[in-house]
Design a protein around this motif. Structure first.
Motif, PDB file in Angstrom:
ATOM      1  N   SER A  95      -2.763  -3.683  -1.920  1.00 41.11           N
ATOM      2  CA  SER A  95      -2.535  -2.430  -2.641  1.00 41.11           C
ATOM      3  C   SER A  95      -1.710  -1.463  -1.786  1.00 41.11           C
ATOM      4  O   SER A  95      -0.824  -0.773  -2.303  1.00 41.11           O
ATOM      5  CB  SER A  95      -3.876  -1.804  -3.031  1.00 41.11           C
ATOM      6  N   GLN A 100      -5.047   1.233  -6.009  1.00 41.26           N
ATOM      7  CA  GLN A 100      -6.188   1.762  -5.269  1.00 41.26           C
ATOM      8  C   GLN A 100      -6.403   1.021  -3.947  1.00 41.26           C
ATOM      9  O   GLN A 100      -6.615  -0.187  -3.919  1.00 41.26           O
ATOM     10  CB  GLN A 100      -7.440   1.640  -6.134  1.00 41.26           C
ATOM     11  N   THR A 120     -10.452  -5.039  -5.974  1.00 39.51           N
ATOM     12  CA  THR A 120      -9.550  -5.370  -7.076  1.00 39.51           C
ATOM     13  C   THR A 120      -9.886  -6.752  -7.616  1.00 39.51           C
ATOM     14  O   THR A 120      -9.511  -7.753  -7.037  1.00 39.51           O
ATOM     15  CB  THR A 120      -8.084  -5.353  -6.584  1.00 39.51           C
ATOM     16  N   ASP A 160      -0.688  -6.527  -8.919  1.00 39.47           N
ATOM     17  CA  ASP A 160      -1.642  -6.505  -7.813  1.00 39.47           C
ATOM     18  C   ASP A 160      -2.729  -7.535  -8.150  1.00 39.47           C
ATOM     19  O   ASP A 160      -3.537  -7.322  -9.054  1.00 39.47           O
ATOM     20  CB  ASP A 160      -2.228  -5.082  -7.715  1.00 39.47           C
TER      21      ASP A 160
HETATM   22 MG    MG Z   1      -6.353  -3.961  -3.579  1.00 40.76          MG
END
Ligand code: MG
Ligand code: GTP
Length: 213
Positions: free
Chosen positions: A37, A51, A59, A75
């Motif tokens: 990220s 984030q 994530t 992502d």
């Molecule tokens: Mg991440």
């Protein structure tokens, strides 16, 4: 590459939930906490787009961002977080292999590994999948700011050797602290999108649909 606009599009839990349409996409892959990220945010010059977390495994879905209205950056969920139950790790493998095999819009992958540690078994597996799928990818060693000057060369050479990547593979040492590698990654991204655009169709093209899996 000049970034004119970036917007969050959606989070997908499977290939079926990924955005429709023919925009090309480039995904950021790597183990939990490797810096995916952070790298994404540096790439597009937005501090808080994706984030960043001190808690690994944050994530869990594929997060899609539309850049310049022209392509998606994705992502990907991190792997290898020890406290994740076995069943979640199995689900991750199924989803990731499905995504890499079937997602026709996918034109390139930034594969991140931590520059301070030897690649994990799952890092090696990811690289094997990328090579097997013949996907364009760039190996990125993250957190180089944490390497001592004297150990750097050996650490980076060891990673390339352990992952058994071809000598010609793009390889970018990167740090979101020192910004080392930001320019090189921008250039790789531009070139990857350009060469995808000059190909007649998306991956698995000729309208033949997704590759079997
Ligand atoms: Mg991440
Ligand atoms: N020193 C240093 N820290 C970094 C760097 N990149 C990321 N970090 C830190 O590493 C931690 C994880 O970064 P993230 O970008 O959230 O990592 P991620 O791969 O997206 O993690 P998951 O989403 O959990 O898979 C955060 O505390 C970041 O501040 C870097 O280049 N140098």
């Amino acid at each position: 590459m000049r970034i004119e606009s970036v917007e969050f599009v959606c989070s997908a839990g499977s290939v079926l939930e990924c955005p429709a349409g023919s925009l090309p996409e480039v995904a950021v892959s790597g183990r939990s906490n490797v810096g995916k990220s952070s790298l994404l945010n540096h790439l597009v010059g937005k501090r808080r787009l994706a984030q960043v977390s001190k808690t690994p495994g944050k994530t869990q879905r594929l997060h899609f961002f539309l850049v310049n209205g022209k392509f998606h950056l994705v992502d990907l969920p991190g792997y290898g977080y020890a406290r994740v139950p076995e069943s979640v790790q199995r689900d991750w493998r199924v989803m990731m292999q499905g995504y890499l095999r079937q997602r026709r819009q996918l034109v390139g992958v930034l594969q991140l590994v931590d520059s301070r540690h030897p690649p994990s078994r799952q890092d090696c597996e990811m690289v094997e999948w990328l090579l097997a799928e013949k996907l364009a990818f760039c190996l990125v060693t993250t957190k180089t700011d944490k390497l001592q000057a004297g150990e750097r060369r050996q650490a980076l050479a060891g990673i390339a050797r352990d992952l058994r990547v071809p000598a010609a593979l793009p390889f970018v040492p990167f740090s979101s602290q020192s910004r080392e590698g930001v320019k090189e990654l921008g250039a790789w991204l531009a070139q990857t999108l350009e060469s995808a655009a000059s190909r007649p169709a998306l991956r698995g093209g000729n309208g033949s649909g997704p590759k079997g899996g």
